[in-house]
Design an enzyme around this catalytic site. Structure first.
Site, mmCIF file in Angstrom:
data_model
loop_
_atom_site.group_PDB
_atom_site.id
_atom_site.type_symbol
_atom_site.label_atom_id
_atom_site.label_comp_id
_atom_site.label_asym_id
_atom_site.label_seq_id
_atom_site.Cartn_x
_atom_site.Cartn_y
_atom_site.Cartn_z
ATOM 1 N N ASP A 39 0.838 -1.196 0.000
ATOM 2 C CA ASP A 39 0.000 0.000 0.000
ATOM 3 C C ASP A 39 0.882 1.258 0.000
ATOM 4 O O ASP A 39 1.624 1.489 0.952
ATOM 5 C CB ASP A 39 -0.874 -0.051 1.271
ATOM 6 C CG ASP A 39 -2.017 0.938 1.252
ATOM 7 O OD1 ASP A 39 -2.046 1.815 0.370
ATOM 8 O OD2 ASP A 39 -2.883 0.836 2.136
ATOM 9 N N ASP A 40 0.802 2.050 -1.051
ATOM 10 C CA ASP A 40 1.562 3.313 -1.134
ATOM 11 C C ASP A 40 3.079 3.126 -1.252
ATOM 12 O O ASP A 40 3.842 4.033 -0.916
ATOM 13 C CB ASP A 40 1.298 4.226 0.078
ATOM 14 C CG ASP A 40 -0.060 4.911 0.041
ATOM 15 O OD1 ASP A 40 -0.932 4.447 -0.706
ATOM 16 O OD2 ASP A 40 -0.243 5.909 0.768
ATOM 17 N N CYS A 77 -5.552 3.868 -3.566
ATOM 18 C CA CYS A 77 -6.037 2.641 -2.910
ATOM 19 C C CYS A 77 -7.298 2.076 -3.545
ATOM 20 O O CYS A 77 -7.292 0.978 -4.098
ATOM 21 C CB CYS A 77 -6.349 2.905 -1.436
ATOM 22 S SG CYS A 77 -4.985 3.520 -0.462
ATOM 23 N N ARG A 81 -7.641 -1.186 -6.127
ATOM 24 C CA ARG A 81 -8.173 -2.442 -5.585
ATOM 25 C C ARG A 81 -9.416 -2.875 -6.358
ATOM 26 O O ARG A 81 -9.626 -4.069 -6.594
ATOM 27 C CB ARG A 81 -8.470 -2.268 -4.094
ATOM 28 C CG ARG A 81 -7.208 -2.309 -3.267
ATOM 29 C CD ARG A 81 -7.316 -1.534 -1.957
ATOM 30 N NE ARG A 81 -6.021 -0.995 -1.603
ATOM 31 C CZ ARG A 81 -5.110 -1.661 -0.886
ATOM 32 N NH1 ARG A 81 -5.388 -2.840 -0.407
ATOM 33 N NH2 ARG A 81 -3.925 -1.130 -0.647
ATOM 34 N N LYS A 134 -6.604 -5.568 3.823
ATOM 35 C CA LYS A 134 -7.412 -4.364 3.577
ATOM 36 C C LYS A 134 -8.254 -4.518 2.310
ATOM 37 O O LYS A 134 -7.720 -4.713 1.236
ATOM 38 C CB LYS A 134 -6.431 -3.182 3.458
ATOM 39 C CG LYS A 134 -6.981 -1.895 2.920
ATOM 40 C CD LYS A 134 -5.931 -0.789 3.038
ATOM 41 C CE LYS A 134 -6.208 0.359 2.086
ATOM 42 N NZ LYS A 134 -5.317 1.498 2.267
ATOM 43 N N HIS A 136 -11.298 -2.237 1.161
ATOM 44 C CA HIS A 136 -11.346 -0.854 0.666
ATOM 45 C C HIS A 136 -11.987 -0.642 -0.710
ATOM 46 O O HIS A 136 -11.583 0.240 -1.472
ATOM 47 C CB HIS A 136 -9.931 -0.236 0.678
ATOM 48 C CG HIS A 136 -9.944 1.195 1.118
ATOM 49 N ND1 HIS A 136 -8.832 2.023 1.022
ATOM 50 C CD2 HIS A 136 -10.923 1.966 1.646
ATOM 51 C CE1 HIS A 136 -9.133 3.214 1.484
ATOM 52 N NE2 HIS A 136 -10.389 3.202 1.865
ATOM 53 N N HIS A 229 1.851 2.337 3.921
ATOM 54 C CA HIS A 229 1.000 3.544 3.996
ATOM 55 C C HIS A 229 1.237 4.253 5.332
ATOM 56 O O HIS A 229 1.511 3.598 6.337
ATOM 57 C CB HIS A 229 -0.458 3.060 3.894
ATOM 58 C CG HIS A 229 -1.485 4.132 3.698
ATOM 59 N ND1 HIS A 229 -1.788 5.061 4.666
ATOM 60 C CD2 HIS A 229 -2.296 4.405 2.651
ATOM 61 C CE1 HIS A 229 -2.752 5.867 4.215
ATOM 62 N NE2 HIS A 229 -3.072 5.494 2.996
ATOM 63 N N ASP A 333 -0.268 -0.679 -4.717
ATOM 64 C CA ASP A 333 -1.542 -0.134 -5.219
ATOM 65 C C ASP A 333 -1.446 1.270 -5.807
ATOM 66 O O ASP A 333 -2.347 1.723 -6.501
ATOM 67 C CB ASP A 333 -2.630 -0.181 -4.135
ATOM 68 C CG ASP A 333 -2.394 0.811 -3.012
ATOM 69 O OD1 ASP A 333 -1.241 1.268 -2.818
ATOM 70 O OD2 ASP A 333 -3.373 1.130 -2.309
ATOM 71 N N ASN A 334 -0.370 1.989 -5.476
ATOM 72 C CA ASN A 334 -0.138 3.310 -6.096
ATOM 73 C C ASN A 334 1.288 3.725 -5.797
ATOM 74 O O ASN A 334 1.976 3.093 -4.991
ATOM 75 C CB ASN A 334 -1.138 4.372 -5.594
ATOM 76 C CG ASN A 334 -1.341 4.388 -4.104
ATOM 77 O OD1 ASN A 334 -2.381 3.970 -3.589
ATOM 78 N ND2 ASN A 334 -0.332 4.843 -3.374
ATOM 79 N N LYS A 386 1.447 9.348 -5.698
ATOM 80 C CA LYS A 386 0.093 8.803 -5.510
ATOM 81 C C LYS A 386 -0.959 9.866 -5.886
ATOM 82 O O LYS A 386 -0.791 11.032 -5.503
ATOM 83 C CB LYS A 386 -0.054 8.423 -4.032
ATOM 84 C CG LYS A 386 -1.445 8.117 -3.537
ATOM 85 C CD LYS A 386 -1.413 7.845 -2.035
ATOM 86 C CE LYS A 386 -2.772 7.536 -1.470
ATOM 87 N NZ LYS A 386 -2.740 7.264 -0.027
HETATM 88 CA CA CA Z 1 -2.626 3.094 -1.390
#
Ligand code: CA
Length: 544
Positions: A39-40, A77, A81, A134, A136, A229, A333-334, A386
């Protein structure tokens, strides 16, 4: 028409490959799939992409597997996803923005009924489906993972902006049952002797699922970590490993990284390092430099810890004798986050310092982040972050590991790809079936392209351009050309990514025909994929 041919091809190959086999043999032949999401995390944070952070487990997967150098996510995010889970563009699944309010068609904020999830598709293809981490992509009961195809789930339906706590409103669920409400010191039930730390806990439960899995049935396991993240929260011991390592500053680290990336072949010799967004390291006070070193050390520890946990998953697969026939995929994810925007050193940099760390160690939420300056390093050599659709926002590592099929370990694949490809890939490798109708609803045709040919060294047959939109930032990539624009009122920029992947030489004025062609293609897609009309601010639409 082309997509129908592709599906028909899948079905045919499925028949021919398995003809004459018993049911048990057919099942045995299907590979397991372990899909791991960070994540991130920036493009070049991990070792096998030129990063300085210690990631021996991911590096080993890359060494025996395949790395994609031009793989893309959907910039944030929720949209990523949604796209990953459904094989559609985010807006087609109704998660064009986030999940906190309904903003109309394309932006309803939860998975719709015109899409199917990887859970649903793989379950219908004979797989046990499990997820930890997660979600989301909507948090109302109708779209909980347990109601969207996952036999087993442990994790959080909403954001996970904490590692040591369970945040208010972000309760922990197990298979549709709430098991932990908001808590400052949640109990780690599988390891009561250990402090709750999301990355560890999500792995504990993923391992439990693997232990409980039926032996004669393939599994699809989605491990969706919240690391790295913000906030900056990591096990103390791992933070200590990195303290002091960043005192030479960001300029030196970016230079080191780009050299390593060139040596590894991740980037080309002729691509130039983008301009730094950060102030000169030496212009900062000694005290600020120490605090910035500390912040980056925590960020590094978050990734280091995630790698250790991925090592635990791999070890479990080895113990079970399943590693050879498991396709492991790892991606982010980014791009790395510069949040809060325009804050160079991250959330609460003046308040949360080394001296009072024990007080903010587990404050959660917007208590700390590494800020734009270090995020710029994480996204080396690219521009932006991001939420943007420049390469810094959407470029992700993608590692594929599958010993039974990927034989020439350590190779790189430079074909552009997108998270929507994971559905097509899973259906292809799992000899599954992507439905036209599901639960009485028409399902939109999937948008992705299978990556499976790349696993045995063949060419990926991508037929369409790749598109992006997030918060008005938009882009299209077709072959080497990328058109990108910051916001509905922005000016379009055109880049030749074969020669200039760091987006430094804007060719928009020199090539108006290419700009026109790509703009038209993007608009056609944006209308088809429920991106337009934009829901954000009415006046933006006048410019489009
Ligand atoms: Ca993210």
């Amino acid at each position: 028409m082309k997509r129908r041919t592709f599906l028909a091809g899948c079905a045919l190959s499925s028949i021919s490959l398995t003809a004459g086999l018993s049911l048990a043999e057919k099942r045995k032949k299907k590979p397991n799939i372990l899909l791991i999401m960070a994540d991130d995390m920036g493009y070049s944070d991990i070792g096998c992409y030129g990063g300085e952070i210690e990631t021996p487990n991911l590096d080993r997967l890359a060494g025996n597997g395949l790395r994609f150098t031009q793989f893309y996510n959907a910039a944030r995010c929720c949209p990523t996803r949604a796209s990953l889970l459904t094989g559609l563009y985010p807006h087609q699944a109704d998660v064009g923005h986030m999940v906190y309010r309904d903003q109309g068609k394309g932006y309803h904020g939860k998975l719709n009924k015109q899409c199917v999830t990887l859970g649903e598709v793989m379950k219908n293809s004979g797989y046990q489906t499990m997820m930890s981490g997660k979600w989301h992509v909507g948090h109302s009961e109708d779209v909980w993972p347990s109601n969207r195809g996952f036999d087993k789930f442990y994790g959080i339906h909403l954001h996970v902006d904490s590692y040591f706590k369970v945040l208010k409103g972000c309760d922990v669920y197990k298979n549709g049952r709430k098991v932990i409400k908001a808590a400052d010191t949640p109990a780690n039930r599988l390891h009561p002797d250990q402090e709750w730390y999301t990355t560890n806990v999500f792995t504990d439960h993923a391992i439990k699922f693997l232990d409980e899995a039926e032996k004669d049935k393939p599994f699809f396991l989605y491990a969706a970590y919240n690391a790295p993240h913000w906030p900056l929260e990591a096990p103390d011991k791992t933070i200590q490993k990195y303290r002091g390592k960043y005192m030479h500053g960001w300029e030196a680290l970016r230079k080191d990284k780009i050299e390593r990336m060139k040596k590894l072949g991740i980037i080309k010799e002729n691509w130039q390092l983008s301009k730094s967004d950060a102030p000169e390291w030496e212009s900062l006070s000694e005290d600020d430099r120490k605090n910035l070193d500390f912040r980056r050390a925590i960020y590094a520890a978050q990734i280091d810890n995630m790698d250790q946990n991925i090592g635990r998953l791999i070890k479990k697969l080895e113990e079970k004798g399943e590693l050879e026939n498991t396709l492991v995929l790892f991606l982010s994810d980014n791009g790395c986050s510069a949040e809060p925007e325009r804050k160079m050193f991250g959330y609460r940099f003046r308040e949360n310092r080394i001296e009072n760390f024990r007080q903010w160690r587990k404050d959660s939420g917007r208590s700390s982040s590494q800020g734009m300056a270090w995020a710029n390093v994480s996204n080396t050599p690219f521009r932006k972050y991001k939420k943007w659709t420049h390469e810094g926002g959407i470029a992700t590592p993608l590692i594929a590991h599958w010993p039974e099929v990927i034989k020439n370990g350590g190779q790189l694949n430079h074909t552009p790809g997108h998270v929507a490809d994971i559905m097509a890939t899973a259906v292809d490798v799992g000899r599954g079936f992507y439905p036209k109708k599901f639960g009485g609803n028409e399902i939109k045709p999937m948008e992705g392209t299978s990556l499976k040919p790349a696993f045995d060294g063949s060419e990926i047959k991508r037929e369409n351009p790749i598109f992006w939109e997030h918060e008005g930032n938009w882009a299209i990539r077709e072959d080497k050309w990328k058109l990108v624009c910051d916001g509905p009122k922005g000016k379009v920029e055109l880049y030749d990514l074969e020669n200039d992947r760091t987006e430094l030489s804007n060719l928009a004025e020199a090539k108006p025909d290419k700009v026109k062609e790509l703009t038209e293609k993007w608009h056609k897609w944006a209308k088809r994929a429920d991106v337009l009309p934009w829901p954000y601010k009415p006046q933006w639409q006048a410019d489009i």
